[in-house]
Design a protein around this motif. Sequence first.
Motif, PDB file in Angstrom:
ATOM      1  N   GLU A  51       0.830  -1.213   0.000  1.00 18.22           N
ATOM      2  CA  GLU A  51       0.000   0.000   0.000  1.00 18.22           C
ATOM      3  C   GLU A  51       0.860   1.258   0.000  1.00 18.22           C
ATOM      4  O   GLU A  51       0.558   2.237  -0.702  1.00 18.22           O
ATOM      5  CB  GLU A  51      -0.920  -0.008   1.219  1.00 18.22           C
ATOM      6  N   ASP A  54       2.451   1.630  -3.525  1.00 20.23           N
ATOM      7  CA  ASP A  54       1.458   2.037  -4.519  1.00 20.23           C
ATOM      8  C   ASP A  54       1.093   3.514  -4.375  1.00 20.23           C
ATOM      9  O   ASP A  54       0.974   4.245  -5.371  1.00 20.23           O
ATOM     10  CB  ASP A  54       0.198   1.175  -4.376  1.00 20.23           C
ATOM     11  N   CYS A  55       0.897   3.969  -3.127  1.00 21.02           N
ATOM     12  CA  CYS A  55       0.524   5.374  -2.909  1.00 21.02           C
ATOM     13  C   CYS A  55       1.643   6.327  -3.309  1.00 21.02           C
ATOM     14  O   CYS A  55       1.393   7.397  -3.870  1.00 21.02           O
ATOM     15  CB  CYS A  55       0.141   5.594  -1.444  1.00 21.02           C
ATOM     16  N   ALA A  58       1.845   6.356  -7.226  1.00 18.25           N
ATOM     17  CA  ALA A  58       0.681   7.024  -7.802  1.00 18.25           C
ATOM     18  C   ALA A  58       0.743   8.524  -7.547  1.00 18.25           C
ATOM     19  O   ALA A  58       0.418   9.336  -8.435  1.00 18.25           O
ATOM     20  CB  ALA A  58      -0.597   6.429  -7.212  1.00 18.25           C
ATOM     21  N   THR A  59       1.167   8.918  -6.349  1.00 19.01           N
ATOM     22  CA  THR A  59       1.320  10.345  -6.047  1.00 19.01           C
ATOM     23  C   THR A  59       2.393  10.964  -6.928  1.00 19.01           C
ATOM     24  O   THR A  59       2.261  12.106  -7.388  1.00 19.01           O
ATOM     25  CB  THR A  59       1.658  10.541  -4.557  1.00 19.01           C
ATOM     26  N   THR A 141      -6.463  17.318  -3.323  1.00 23.57           N
ATOM     27  CA  THR A 141      -5.912  16.967  -4.632  1.00 23.57           C
ATOM     28  C   THR A 141      -4.769  15.977  -4.482  1.00 23.57           C
ATOM     29  O   THR A 141      -4.665  14.990  -5.233  1.00 23.57           O
ATOM     30  CB  THR A 141      -5.418  18.231  -5.364  1.00 23.57           C
ATOM     31  N   ARG A 143      -4.304  13.798  -2.201  1.00 23.71           N
ATOM     32  CA  ARG A 143      -4.843  12.470  -1.875  1.00 23.71           C
ATOM     33  C   ARG A 143      -5.510  11.812  -3.082  1.00 23.71           C
ATOM     34  O   ARG A 143      -5.467  10.580  -3.228  1.00 23.71           O
ATOM     35  CB  ARG A 143      -5.817  12.590  -0.704  1.00 23.71           C
ATOM     36  N   ARG A 144      -6.121  12.599  -3.955  1.00 22.72           N
ATOM     37  CA  ARG A 144      -6.735  12.022  -5.165  1.00 22.72           C
ATOM     38  C   ARG A 144      -5.686  11.449  -6.109  1.00 22.72           C
ATOM     39  O   ARG A 144      -5.978  10.539  -6.897  1.00 22.72           O
ATOM     40  CB  ARG A 144      -7.574  13.079  -5.888  1.00 22.72           C
ATOM     41  N   ARG A 146      -3.565   9.426  -5.460  1.00 24.11           N
ATOM     42  CA  ARG A 146      -3.341   8.014  -5.121  1.00 24.11           C
ATOM     43  C   ARG A 146      -4.156   7.063  -6.001  1.00 24.11           C
ATOM     44  O   ARG A 146      -3.892   5.859  -6.010  1.00 24.11           O
ATOM     45  CB  ARG A 146      -3.679   7.767  -3.652  1.00 24.11           C
ATOM     46  N   MET A 147      -5.139   7.589  -6.736  1.00 28.82           N
ATOM     47  CA  MET A 147      -5.968   6.760  -7.612  1.00 28.82           C
ATOM     48  C   MET A 147      -5.355   6.611  -9.000  1.00 28.82           C
ATOM     49  O   MET A 147      -5.878   5.867  -9.839  1.00 28.82           O
ATOM     50  CB  MET A 147      -7.364   7.387  -7.732  1.00 28.82           C
ATOM     51  N   LEU A 148      -4.260   7.294  -9.275  1.00 26.49           N
ATOM     52  CA  LEU A 148      -3.654   7.283 -10.606  1.00 26.49           C
ATOM     53  C   LEU A 148      -2.778   6.052 -10.814  1.00 26.49           C
ATOM     54  O   LEU A 148      -2.340   5.404  -9.849  1.00 26.49           O
ATOM     55  CB  LEU A 148      -2.809   8.547 -10.790  1.00 26.49           C
TER      56      LEU A 148
END
Length: 504
Positions: A51, A54-55, A58-59, A141, A143-144, A146-148
């Motif tokens: 986790e 991944d975060c 993605a960030t 923004t 935190r969003r 992390r979905m990329l």
Amino acid sequence: MVSLFDEGAPPPCPAPFNMAAYVLAQADRLPDKEALLIVGAQSVERWTYRELLDCVLATGSGLLQNGLVPGDRVLMRLGNTVDFPVAYLAALAVGLVPIPTSAALTEAETAAIIADMHPAAVLHDATVACPTHPNRIDLPTLRRFRMLPPAAFLPGAPDRPGYIIYTSGTSGMPRAVAHAHRAIWARRMMFDGWYGLTAGDRVMHAGAFNWTYTLGTGLMDPWTVGATALIPASDTAPRALPRLLCQHEATIFAAAPGIYRQLLKDADPMDCPSLRHGLSAGEKLSPRIAEMWQAASGTPVFEAYGMSECSTFISGAPGAPADPGALGRPQPGRRVALLDADGPVPVGQEGTIAVHRDDPGLMLGYLNAPEETAARFQGDWFLTGDQGVMSETGQITYLGRNDDMMNAGGYRVSPIEVESVLTALPGISAVAVTDVEVKADARVIAAFYTGPEALDDQLLRTYVSDKLARYKQPRLYFHMPELPLGANGKILRRALRAAAEAPS
């Protein structure tokens, strides 16, 4: 015999290299292991290595999609949340240069940093003071991101700029210090030379996420070896730490001396069989606090010395010989000397603590200040500005900053020596010592202390009379409700001096 420690250099940093990739390398081997627990009185937030990786990646994608390019500087104005280390590693992963800063800075102080650093973006939590900036990335923004899809690690030369930190400013104006990606490689020397760190450890650090001491000792180093980091929730009071240590089976506890002082107020013995030892850094740990920790926890506390310009390089360590009152020895792989103007001083003589310019943990330099950077070197040695004495076994006793050394009747006196005596007196909970001007060209030693109530001055003078030479004894005593501390918990001696010298 001179005060020089040199047992050989450490293995060179691999090339190409990326600091974030190095820190998170264990995620491939231990994807489901707990990397981080944020522990509170009522809840626990858990992060596995998968986790976390991944975060971070993605960030990193989000930062690049925001128009940032490798080499850009990113100012971090984030609070005491996991967003701070995630964003820090994300920036490093994709070749950006993060500038972590304390949330305690004011808007004016932050504006000065922006004017100095010209960051391409500011990562901003609205609860943290910050002036406007044309490329502000707010916390929702961030935190969003992390979905990329994940970005790729960007490798490069180990000596390229990695991150920028600001000195505490306790001896003057804060300065911007540039460090290379290789700085994390130098921290390997701490694993045995200070921590006794293994993959099986559970390391609790009592500091905030957005403090560099926590970032290094509390997070980056445990993750590098595959250990588990434990960080108390932001609303955790120091008195609650012993219970959390025991509840979450911490094996190593790390904190600044000020936290140890607060934690040990009226402390009962701790029933924490998993705990092996404590770690202390940030300022000098008093012998009395170390003894209190030993009595309460049944474990030793190992002290370390470092600075913004160079990662911790002198320390005590589990299983290593120790001298009473000494900081410890230089870590294997370091080259350390105690110098005067002519070079290394004889063993047993006071000198300025210096580290060799080839140390991989040493800064690249002060940004925009080449002359100031050059002035900190004496030949191949970086001068820390701190004084010490080396024994024949390589143990170093810390005497204080060169500009903190007191002058009493022509004698140089270390405030640390006087403070160590006074902290053992019942009724004193904390003490700081400096010299103050009482009239033109006349300075005396003054002691500032906290405790339940003011002590009789004559009692204090009698107490030190057979423990310190006459010239080392304080002439003035001031009882205070609290000692002035900087944002990093260090005592502000200049503030004490100014208070004593102010007209009444």
